[in-house]
Design a protein around this motif. Structure first.
Motif, PDB file in Angstrom:
ATOM      1  N   PHE A 153       0.833  -1.201   0.000  1.00  0.00           N
ATOM      2  CA  PHE A 153       0.000   0.000   0.000  1.00  0.00           C
ATOM      3  C   PHE A 153       0.870   1.254   0.000  1.00  0.00           C
ATOM      4  CE2 PHE A 153      -2.627   3.320   1.832  1.00  0.00           C
ATOM      5  CZ  PHE A 153      -3.845   3.134   1.201  1.00  0.00           C
ATOM      6  N   PHE A 154       1.897   1.264   0.825  1.00  0.00           N
ATOM      7  CA  PHE A 154       2.738   2.458   0.930  1.00  0.00           C
ATOM      8  C   PHE A 154       3.373   2.809  -0.413  1.00  0.00           C
ATOM      9  CE2 PHE A 154       6.664   4.750   1.619  1.00  0.00           C
ATOM     10  CZ  PHE A 154       6.273   5.742   2.507  1.00  0.00           C
ATOM     11  N   HIS A 155       3.900   1.813  -1.090  1.00  0.00           N
ATOM     12  CA  HIS A 155       4.640   2.074  -2.325  1.00  0.00           C
ATOM     13  C   HIS A 155       3.751   2.234  -3.557  1.00  0.00           C
ATOM     14  CE1 HIS A 155       8.638   1.729  -0.660  1.00  0.00           C
ATOM     15  NE2 HIS A 155       8.343   0.574  -0.102  1.00  0.00           N
ATOM     16  N   ASN A 156       2.530   1.670  -3.527  1.00  0.00           N
ATOM     17  CA  ASN A 156       1.778   1.564  -4.780  1.00  0.00           C
ATOM     18  C   ASN A 156       0.412   2.214  -4.807  1.00  0.00           C
ATOM     19  OD1 ASN A 156       3.744  -0.229  -6.152  1.00  0.00           O
ATOM     20  ND2 ASN A 156       3.162  -1.664  -4.527  1.00  0.00           N
ATOM     21  N   ALA A 157      -0.143   2.612  -3.659  1.00  0.00           N
ATOM     22  CA  ALA A 157      -1.523   3.114  -3.649  1.00  0.00           C
ATOM     23  C   ALA A 157      -1.689   4.321  -4.575  1.00  0.00           C
ATOM     24  CB  ALA A 157      -1.947   3.453  -2.224  1.00  0.00           C
ATOM     25  N   GLN A 158      -0.840   5.332  -4.407  1.00  0.00           N
ATOM     26  CA  GLN A 158      -0.980   6.523  -5.242  1.00  0.00           C
ATOM     27  C   GLN A 158      -0.621   6.223  -6.690  1.00  0.00           C
ATOM     28  OE1 GLN A 158      -2.296   9.612  -4.270  1.00  0.00           O
ATOM     29  NE2 GLN A 158      -2.354   9.730  -6.518  1.00  0.00           N
TER      30      GLN A 158
ATOM     31  N   PHE B   9      -7.462   3.565   8.335  1.00  0.00           N
ATOM     32  CA  PHE B   9      -6.265   4.239   8.831  1.00  0.00           C
ATOM     33  C   PHE B   9      -5.249   4.464   7.724  1.00  0.00           C
ATOM     34  CE2 PHE B   9      -1.849   3.804  10.124  1.00  0.00           C
ATOM     35  CZ  PHE B   9      -1.720   4.932  10.929  1.00  0.00           C
ATOM     36  N   ALA B  10      -4.975   3.434   6.921  1.00  0.00           N
ATOM     37  CA  ALA B  10      -3.948   3.539   5.876  1.00  0.00           C
ATOM     38  C   ALA B  10      -4.293   4.634   4.878  1.00  0.00           C
ATOM     39  CB  ALA B  10      -3.783   2.195   5.177  1.00  0.00           C
ATOM     40  N   GLN B  11      -5.547   4.684   4.471  1.00  0.00           N
ATOM     41  CA  GLN B  11      -5.963   5.718   3.519  1.00  0.00           C
ATOM     42  C   GLN B  11      -5.803   7.107   4.115  1.00  0.00           C
ATOM     43  OE1 GLN B  11      -9.465   3.473   0.975  1.00  0.00           O
ATOM     44  NE2 GLN B  11      -9.801   3.839   3.124  1.00  0.00           N
ATOM     45  N   ASP B  12      -6.251   7.262   5.345  1.00  0.00           N
ATOM     46  CA  ASP B  12      -6.168   8.565   6.005  1.00  0.00           C
ATOM     47  C   ASP B  12      -4.710   8.981   6.235  1.00  0.00           C
ATOM     48  OD1 ASP B  12      -7.460  10.822   7.525  1.00  0.00           O
ATOM     49  OD2 ASP B  12      -6.303   9.919   9.153  1.00  0.00           O
ATOM     50  N   HIS B  13      -3.890   8.029   6.641  1.00  0.00           N
ATOM     51  CA  HIS B  13      -2.497   8.320   6.976  1.00  0.00           C
ATOM     52  C   HIS B  13      -1.701   8.765   5.759  1.00  0.00           C
ATOM     53  CE1 HIS B  13       0.872   8.020   9.806  1.00  0.00           C
ATOM     54  NE2 HIS B  13       1.590   7.466   8.842  1.00  0.00           N
ATOM     55  N   LEU B  14      -1.998   8.194   4.604  1.00  0.00           N
ATOM     56  CA  LEU B  14      -1.237   8.514   3.397  1.00  0.00           C
ATOM     57  C   LEU B  14      -1.988   9.453   2.453  1.00  0.00           C
ATOM     58  CD1 LEU B  14       0.451   5.098   2.517  1.00  0.00           C
ATOM     59  CD2 LEU B  14       1.346   7.001   3.862  1.00  0.00           C
ATOM     60  N   GLY B  15      -3.123   9.977   2.906  1.00  0.00           N
ATOM     61  CA  GLY B  15      -3.847  10.930   2.077  1.00  0.00           C
ATOM     62  C   GLY B  15      -4.520  10.331   0.862  1.00  0.00           C
TER      63      GLY B  15
ATOM     64  N   PRO C 215      -7.951   8.844  -0.819  1.00  0.00           N
ATOM     65  CA  PRO C 215      -9.383   9.027  -0.557  1.00  0.00           C
ATOM     66  C   PRO C 215     -10.041   7.798   0.067  1.00  0.00           C
ATOM     67  CG  PRO C 215      -8.827   9.876  -2.728  1.00  0.00           C
ATOM     68  CD  PRO C 215      -7.602   9.164  -2.227  1.00  0.00           C
ATOM     69  N   HIS C 216     -10.931   8.053   1.017  1.00  0.00           N
ATOM     70  CA  HIS C 216     -11.655   6.976   1.679  1.00  0.00           C
ATOM     71  C   HIS C 216     -12.455   6.176   0.650  1.00  0.00           C
ATOM     72  CE1 HIS C 216     -13.791   4.973   5.004  1.00  0.00           C
ATOM     73  NE2 HIS C 216     -14.857   5.045   4.218  1.00  0.00           N
ATOM     74  N   GLY C 217     -12.374   4.863   0.759  1.00  0.00           N
ATOM     75  CA  GLY C 217     -13.086   3.992  -0.165  1.00  0.00           C
ATOM     76  C   GLY C 217     -12.290   3.610  -1.395  1.00  0.00           C
ATOM     77  N   THR C 218     -11.049   4.099  -1.485  1.00  0.00           N
ATOM     78  CA  THR C 218     -10.199   3.724  -2.619  1.00  0.00           C
ATOM     79  C   THR C 218      -9.861   2.241  -2.577  1.00  0.00           C
ATOM     80  OG1 THR C 218      -9.228   5.924  -2.780  1.00  0.00           O
ATOM     81  CG2 THR C 218      -7.977   4.124  -3.735  1.00  0.00           C
ATOM     82  N   VAL C 219      -9.550   1.733  -1.381  1.00  0.00           N
ATOM     83  CA  VAL C 219      -9.259   0.307  -1.231  1.00  0.00           C
ATOM     84  C   VAL C 219     -10.508  -0.504  -1.569  1.00  0.00           C
ATOM     85  CG1 VAL C 219      -8.766  -1.516   0.453  1.00  0.00           C
ATOM     86  CG2 VAL C 219      -7.458   0.603   0.516  1.00  0.00           C
ATOM     87  N   ARG C 220     -10.279  -1.621  -2.252  1.00  0.00           N
ATOM     88  CA  ARG C 220     -11.353  -2.582  -2.464  1.00  0.00           C
ATOM     89  C   ARG C 220     -10.842  -3.953  -2.054  1.00  0.00           C
ATOM     90  NH1 ARG C 220     -14.173   1.212  -2.874  1.00  0.00           N
ATOM     91  NH2 ARG C 220     -15.884   1.595  -4.341  1.00  0.00           N
ATOM     92  N   ALA C 221     -11.680  -4.694  -1.345  1.00  0.00           N
ATOM     93  CA  ALA C 221     -11.283  -6.002  -0.832  1.00  0.00           C
ATOM     94  C   ALA C 221     -12.300  -7.054  -1.231  1.00  0.00           C
ATOM     95  CB  ALA C 221     -11.155  -5.959   0.692  1.00  0.00           C
TER      96      ALA C 221
END
Length: 532
Positions: free
Chosen positions: A198-203, A234-240, A242-248
């Motif tokens: 997540f840290f390296h690839n989300a954005q 937490f991960a979304q908020d911490h790295l800026g 948007p909420h709901g970007t993650v899908r599981a």
């Protein structure tokens, strides 16, 4: 006086992996440490709760839907968030380990809509594999993964619009990553894999028009899904992000999760994209949880338990109904056959079975399904194309005709097939061969024309344990005893030793997890101590 700075995660006792500094940056390790401090204590509580629940199953011999969440199940109004465009059409998904560079390119190029990039059952969790998997993901998203193999063959990515969407599967909650520690304690493998990815690839994924998408394995309750949701928030908020970007997408591969499908979707509703029906881990979980249930819960040879067995159909049809009721994708099980270029007759029979299986899933309402090999992508796609046509899914099929009871989900005694001597030998053969490869760092292994992963070894050794402890009598009249299993294992060890490998170590681990009086919850726990 200012508060002391929080220390980052530390790579402790790990062999150096080329380019690991690109993954283990100070900022990434600080992020993983924050995940660990916030969420590992709750993870520990939930693992303890698993043991308590297992003890209750042993006492009662049954499971049921949760009475306290009945109002949630009866509420027709809530739905999961709409699927992002990249996950709208999932008719064929290919699986494979992320640590293999060639497989990464081939999976992305396969023509499947989704690639399950696996850090879990299809990947042996050596430190090298953990790091290489992260590097391969980052390289793929930056289109830096083209390479030339020994012998001169080149592997290159197709145009971006032709590539499969990546859905990454981290390790389950139960397994720690001993090479990454915070305050002297190992970080859970789930948080290691998720955090670094997540840290390296989300954005970067957002910039590509996609997002950080995940498959969640080994989930046993909606409370575990709630923990994952808290991690995502937490991960979304911490790295800026948007909420709901993650899908599981949650794998319903435990018998306890099968009783909490709606609750799991509800807990993840802002981040959920579907549920998946996993076969081998589901059977493994059923044996594990009902291993004290005697003859009533004895399963026959694993290959005799097809998805058309009554209790398996109850599970899959309930999954489709649940998903479509809540607006989520229902993803079917694995076609594990590995096509042979030498034996067309084997291919013809096996491909016929694959087509029948995928035709059944599409007809039942599934929106897509898994394959293990690129050659199976067009086979599965044709089956779903015939039902879906130009539609991306069939969520409109609510399957309101489906009514599943608690007893139907655990009606193992409805099977007519019985354990056989050939099945016992196959369990030893496959368990031995898979564990040997796993100890050498290979998590996805072709055995007898099937692509096998850790779930294969789990069902094999669990069936051996169950048959011994239930005193099963095989079709040849012989009773299954520890001595018989050791005899067969000795024969298979002698045969396997014609090949170079860690055969003795694999043999010893198989017998330990198959015959010890105290059943190991996961063979990867004692196995992990043997990895380099």
């Amino acid at each position: 006086m200012s508060a002391p700075a929080q220390r980052a995660a530390v790579a402790a006792g790990a062999p150096y992996v080329e380019r690991q500094e690109e993954v283990l940056t100070d900022a990434a390790l600080a992020f993983v440490a924050e995940l660990h401090r916030r969420f590992t204590p709750r993870r520990d509580e939930l693992l303890a709760r698993r043991a308590e629940r297992r003890a209750e199953i042993a006492r009662s011999g049954r499971l049921d839907f949760l009475p306290e969440t009945a109002p949630l199940r009866e509420d027709p109004l809530w739905h999961v968030a709409p699927a992002p465009a990249a996950l709208e059409d999932r008719r064929v998904e290919i699986t494979g380990p992320a640590d293999d560079r060639k497989m990464t390119v081939n999976a992305l190029n396969s023509g499947a809509r989704v690639w399950l990039a696996d850090f879990e059952d299809a990947s042996s969790p050596t430190w090298e594999n953990v790091v290489r998997g992260q590097l391969n993901m980052a390289d793929a998203f930056r289109r830096r993964i083209d390479f030339t193999a020994p012998g001169g063959r080149t592997y290159a990515l197709r145009p971006a619009e032709e590539l499969a969407t990546v859905v990454m599967r981290p390790r389950g909650w139960h397994l720690d990553e001993r090479h990454l520690t915070v305050d002297g304690r190992p970080v859970p493998g789930a948080l290691t894999d998720f955090g670094l990815y997540f840290f390296h690839n989300a954005q970067r994924l957002l910039d590509l028009g996609k997002g950080p998408y995940f498959y969640l394995p080994k989930t046993e309750s909606h409370l575990e899904a709630r923990l994952w949701n808290e991690v995502f928030v937490f991960a979304q908020d911490h790295l800026g992000i948007p909420h709901g970007t993650v899908r599981a997408t949650v794998l319903i591969e435990t018998i306890t999760a099968a009783f909490e499908m709606e609750e799991i979707l509800y807990e993840l509703r802002d981040h959920a994209s579907g549920l998946n029906a996993g076969r081998w881990d589901y059977l493994f979980s059923l044996i594990k949880n009902f291993r004290d249930g005697g003859e009533r819960f004895v399963l026959p040879d694993r290959n005799a338990v097809t998805m058309t067995a009554p209790f398996m159909r109850a599970y899959t049809e309930l999954l489709v109904r649940t998903c479509h009721k809540r607006g989520a994708h229902a993803i079917g099980g694995m076609a594990a056959f590995i096509p042979s270029r030498r034996d067309p007759e084997v291919n013809e029979v096996a491909l016929g079975k694959v087509r029948a299986d995928k035709d059944r899933e599409a007809a039942d309402g599934f929106d897509g399904s898994w394959v293990a090999h690129p050659d199976l992508v067009p086979v599965a796609r044709a089956c779903f194309d015939a039902v879906l046509g130009d539609r991306p899914h069939q969520k409109h099929r609510l399957r309101e005709d489906v009514r599943v009871t608690a007893d139907q989900l655990i009606a193992v005694d409805s099977l007519e097939a019985k354990p056989t001597a050939a099945g016992l030998r196959n369990a030893v053969q496959v368990g031995l061969r898979y564990i040997e490869a796993w100890l050498r760092g290979m998590g996805a292994v072709a055995i007898f024309n099937l692509m096998e992963d850790a779930a294969t070894a789990e069902i094999s050794r669990s069936q051996l344990w169950q048959w011994v402890n239930a005193g099963v009598v095989l079709d040849d009249g012989e009773k299954v005893t520890a001595a018989l299993v050791r005899e067969v294992a000795a024969e298979e060890l002698a045969a396997a030793r014609t090949e170079t490998g860690a055969w003795q170590q694999a043999h010893d681990l198989l017998l330990k997890v198959a015959l010890d009086e105290d059943y190991a919850e996961f063979l990867t726990l004692p196995g992990y101590d043997l990895l380099g």
